[in-house]
Design an enzyme around this catalytic site. Structure first.
Site, PDB file in Angstrom:
ATOM      1  N   ARG G  87       1.520   2.525   2.281  1.00  0.00           N
ATOM      2  CA  ARG G  87       2.824   2.547   2.929  1.00  0.00           C
ATOM      3  C   ARG G  87       2.689   2.966   4.405  1.00  0.00           C
ATOM      4  O   ARG G  87       3.413   2.474   5.271  1.00  0.00           O
ATOM      5  CB  ARG G  87       3.772   3.501   2.196  1.00  0.00           C
ATOM      6  CG  ARG G  87       4.143   3.115   0.764  1.00  0.00           C
ATOM      7  CD  ARG G  87       4.684   1.729   0.603  1.00  0.00           C
ATOM      8  NE  ARG G  87       4.976   1.420  -0.809  1.00  0.00           N
ATOM      9  CZ  ARG G  87       4.090   0.926  -1.685  1.00  0.00           C
ATOM     10  NH1 ARG G  87       2.840   0.668  -1.329  1.00  0.00           N
ATOM     11  NH2 ARG G  87       4.467   0.660  -2.920  1.00  0.00           N
ATOM     12  N   GLU G  90       1.360   0.060   6.224  1.00  0.00           N
ATOM     13  CA  GLU G  90       2.424  -0.932   6.395  1.00  0.00           C
ATOM     14  C   GLU G  90       3.338  -0.547   7.554  1.00  0.00           C
ATOM     15  O   GLU G  90       3.782  -1.406   8.320  1.00  0.00           O
ATOM     16  CB  GLU G  90       3.224  -1.024   5.095  1.00  0.00           C
ATOM     17  CG  GLU G  90       4.209  -2.177   5.053  1.00  0.00           C
ATOM     18  CD  GLU G  90       4.911  -2.250   3.699  1.00  0.00           C
ATOM     19  OE1 GLU G  90       4.320  -2.764   2.739  1.00  0.00           O
ATOM     20  OE2 GLU G  90       6.053  -1.762   3.605  1.00  0.00           O
ATOM     21  N   SER G 113      -2.759   9.686  22.153  1.00  0.00           N
ATOM     22  CA  SER G 113      -4.090  10.098  21.712  1.00  0.00           C
ATOM     23  C   SER G 113      -4.115  10.434  20.225  1.00  0.00           C
ATOM     24  O   SER G 113      -3.175  11.056  19.712  1.00  0.00           O
ATOM     25  CB  SER G 113      -4.544  11.333  22.500  1.00  0.00           C
ATOM     26  OG  SER G 113      -5.829  11.732  22.073  1.00  0.00           O
TER      27      SER G 113
END
Lengths: 146, 146, 146, 146, 146, 146, 146, 146, 146, 146
Positions: G87, G90, G113
């Site tokens: 997830r 995604e 960063s």
């Protein structure tokens, strides 16, 4: 006993007994391709076939039980590297669309089953060099419309 | 004219003339598998075959010339996705080592050629469902030792 | 004994005996490339060659038997990483289509066999830096039409 | 004019003029492999060679300029699919470690250059079937220690 | 003794002796980058350097022999994952074509050798944060035309 | 105007004006590596630099605007194929762990920034063959603990 | 002791002592995310933190030393498979370009960063179902122009 | 009108009108992240939001309709290459298992939803360099047992 | 005890006791799919379910503890190879966009949860060949707009 | 007319006529899943169904002919990225071995056909949130032994 160990035990016994795959196929009353594939862990045997094979090879019940397990079929590389196997892969790549066109024309929209499927390997003697003849025979499965 | 355009022209003419791959194979005096593969850009034709094909389809010299070019053979995905072609790939994966074992036992160390190679597609009628029969016939090539 | 163990045993004995690949090739009466490839598990030996090799290295029958097994040829990475091997891969990538064009022009539609195939490695002395000369010699196989 | 268009123009003119790669190589006074590779966009020509080639083919200055550009060398698939090119890839896979062992033994730790490199394609006539002979000649580059 | 074990033994001894890579480089009279790479199995040492290193670390002849073997260079992932190494990969991706353009403009068509090659790592002190300075120095190799 | 078109316009104008990357770098008062990378779409310019570059090349406002856009940095293949770029990738593969060991020893746990980063390309004249010198200079960034 | 073994020892002791990651974080006076990541081998600890952790868990000096080693950060699959981790992947895929657009608009050309970086995991109680709140805080690094 | 064209039209109008993502978010009364993602084709808008956005940008009904279509969400590379996006991917790789351990400890077995999910991008001013703050807020979904 | 060993112990005991997955499901009062998945290491059990399972199988506390651990879910190949599992993958490939179109039409923009999710496997007896019936039931999750 | 154009024409007409997939399914007297898949180019229609569909949509003979062509089934990414489709892929990954175990236990060694196969999508209303119910119904195909 898992399938890998089962195969190792069968190969070892086969060499020690000096038997060929054809001998083993006769011992179980099945074809050489199917018998070999079951020994290499790619098909499962019924109990009686498994015991016939183990008897021929002098192997015990553990191997016979392993032969009956439904295998988890898998292969090493998505693109095979061994030259013998790669040539078969190449045939699928080069002639795949040709076979698709011809099967659709002869049978309609559907596929050739790889489950309700048999295969034989034959040697065709030829003075210009013997030839390998593979015959694949699979049930045509039409796409169901619903 | 490149092979893609050549194939598109052949497919279009084939539909318009209502011809099958078997008709085209007869027109050039060759097998359906080889004829189809040449039309799909996976084999090259000699000049006379190319002209016989174009005549049967009512196509011009450009197509005949394209049919004679040595093709750059390639396919879309390393692992094919179309179910009909995937089943053939699966057969290679599941039975590749079985075929290797049997061919080595029958012929020795070597491979089945995919170049000196023929193939046929047949329909086996069967009341339980017709069956697709593919016959692959390739010269056995022993590994040369030197 | 599998091929990995066989190779390990050969390499160990080769170092201990202070032999080169050329020595081993002479011992079996074959070329260095082929002899080395069989020792590395990429070709199979006949029984007599296998015993000649084992005699030269002081190895036993197990190694000789392993040398006779048809190998399952495979390599680590689809794109090789070792710089020496990568350079050969790069040559195939950069010059592949060039070789295809020239072979088709000289021989017609077909391929160079990697099975009916020999190879040599030579050293060309040169004041500007010695050169490696690889000679690949494979039978031309025309595509069969059927 | 980019390299793709340049190659297309050269191939078209070559067919129309009925010239072979060997003719073109003679026209520029270089080898067939190098000349072909430059025409296929895998090497750059000096200005004079580029103009000699364009003169032989009846092509204009745009093509000559494109021939002089340093190419961005690339190829389609990490694992080639065309059977002719795949066989070369297979040779690298099967014999890569063998060549590494032999080159290290003959030359020490280093590689065969693919840049300070030449190659020829020859036809060896043979009653059992003609043979393709590829000769790769690359400078040995020892690994620098610092 | 293989290279993996060799490296493990060197790292263990280095920690126990409290030595830095710079110490080891001084011990063999070579640069830190090259010395470290040989210890990590990515370069081979001459016999005298190998014994100097083992002496500094109190290691035996097995390690010294392993240090002299030509390594099979390989790395884990085609795209590195460790952030320090990935940043270097990213530099190649982002600036690869820029370096190609500038090298071709300054030197002509060719490459920077990764074999006839040296590298240093330096620390540039800076009040805004110290900086890592890598200097890569490789022989320019022009593409040979033939 | 997107970055691809911007680059094409710059390259075309650069050839027509007969300018080098060094000329363009001087025109904008920056280094050749950074200037080239911005022209190839891998860095963004401030408005004044963009207009200075377009003035030097005789290009219009559209190009100057495109030069100021933050680029979406990407490259073709995870493993580069062009030999010049591949050699840099190989250096990262072969020496990545070596650089990691040395940087950690000199600086502690952290990385060399590829963002707060500069690079130069120099030519080192050498009678044994000129050498390419690349200097990478990146801020050391220690891993923050929190 | 390598990082894998170190992690196994820590996890085992954590279960036996019935401690949570939050307890361990308190024991070393750092945040839970950073403490956990160091225990899982993804960050290095200073000597004092390492000993504080080992004291809390009743582990010996070997573990404390392993905790101080700069880790080689790596993960299993380029595309993660565990649903919780996927997830997050995604989110990067779906919102990556959105974040890029917003960060460039707010900060200019540069990156967030992942080294000068902190993260927290919080639980937001909610009658419709509790919510996971992840806060990523990274220094903005502008691309250096030179 | 497909999503690609829709996005191009929005970006063009946004530049011409001199609007920021924050302006557009205000115009539709939603957050900047969600508004931007819908404009980039990664979320769908309700009819009223779509028309409010088009009004703000002076775009017509076609764009408003395209904004309402459920998108087919996809991204270019499994491993992102743009440095800004890669850093986020790296965070998932390096801290994925850490987040999994902490979420399971705080919430039990389950995941953070990427669907019932919100995100903000904030700027934290800091004299040592401004910081990007991303807040991900997703509903915890426990695995259902049944 | 890790999940792999846990599964091995469960499978062994299941065979020895002659129990089916349905028996085990009844023993814990849950569905066969969920119970099997927990035994195969793809879901976690509550303490009471874990002990009920171990009691039915005659296994000890170690197995019961392993059953309660939140699993790290993973599978072997991105594209599954076992024919039974591949057919399910093929269904997702062939019908994925169809399901997307229908779910969006019936439910709006969102997804079917794979977390708040149940599944059953049934046998539908049929004279033309029994049929496998899989029922997937997942909560519809609408994309949150914010 | 190819399948892509056919689908585009159908989707356009469907929107203009304000029809749902359920309307189209009723128009051809088939299920919504099958009808949608044929319109998206993943199944072929018989002539009469194709004309019924075109009549409902006011489309001409070209579309009807394209609907009858046997499709070349393919999908974009081996691992799907759209969240809705990915969840289905994840179910196959997480539960694939569970389904294999249960189907083998209930049916023996074999597979669920993806060709002799039907599927439905239903909406289960639920106050806690509606649920998507997918029912997959495929003929069990036992592996043939021969």
């Amino acid at each position: 006993m898992n399938k890998e160990l089962m195969t190792a035990r069968i190969l070892e016994a086969k060499v020690m007994k000096g038997l060929t795959w054809e001998h083993l196929a006769e011992a179980v009353g099945m074809s050489p391709v199917w018998t070999t594939s079951a020994c290499l862990g790619m098909n499962s045997m019924t109990e009686d076939k498994a015991f016939m094979l183990c008897e021929a090879l002098g192997l015990d019940k553990d191997v016979a039980q392993a032969l009956q397990v439904c295998p988890h079929k898998a292969w090493d590389n998505a693109v095979p590297q061994d030259p013998l196997v790669y040539r078969l892969y190449e045939v699928v790549g080069v002639y795949g669309d040709t076979l698709k066109a011809l099967i659709h024309e002869k049978f309609g929209d559907g596929i050739m089953s790889a489950i309700d499927f048999t295969m034989t390997v034959d040697k065709e003697e030829n003075p210009a060099g013997d030839r390998v003849v593979l015959t694949l025979n699979g049930k045509f499965l039409p796409y169901k419309a619903w």
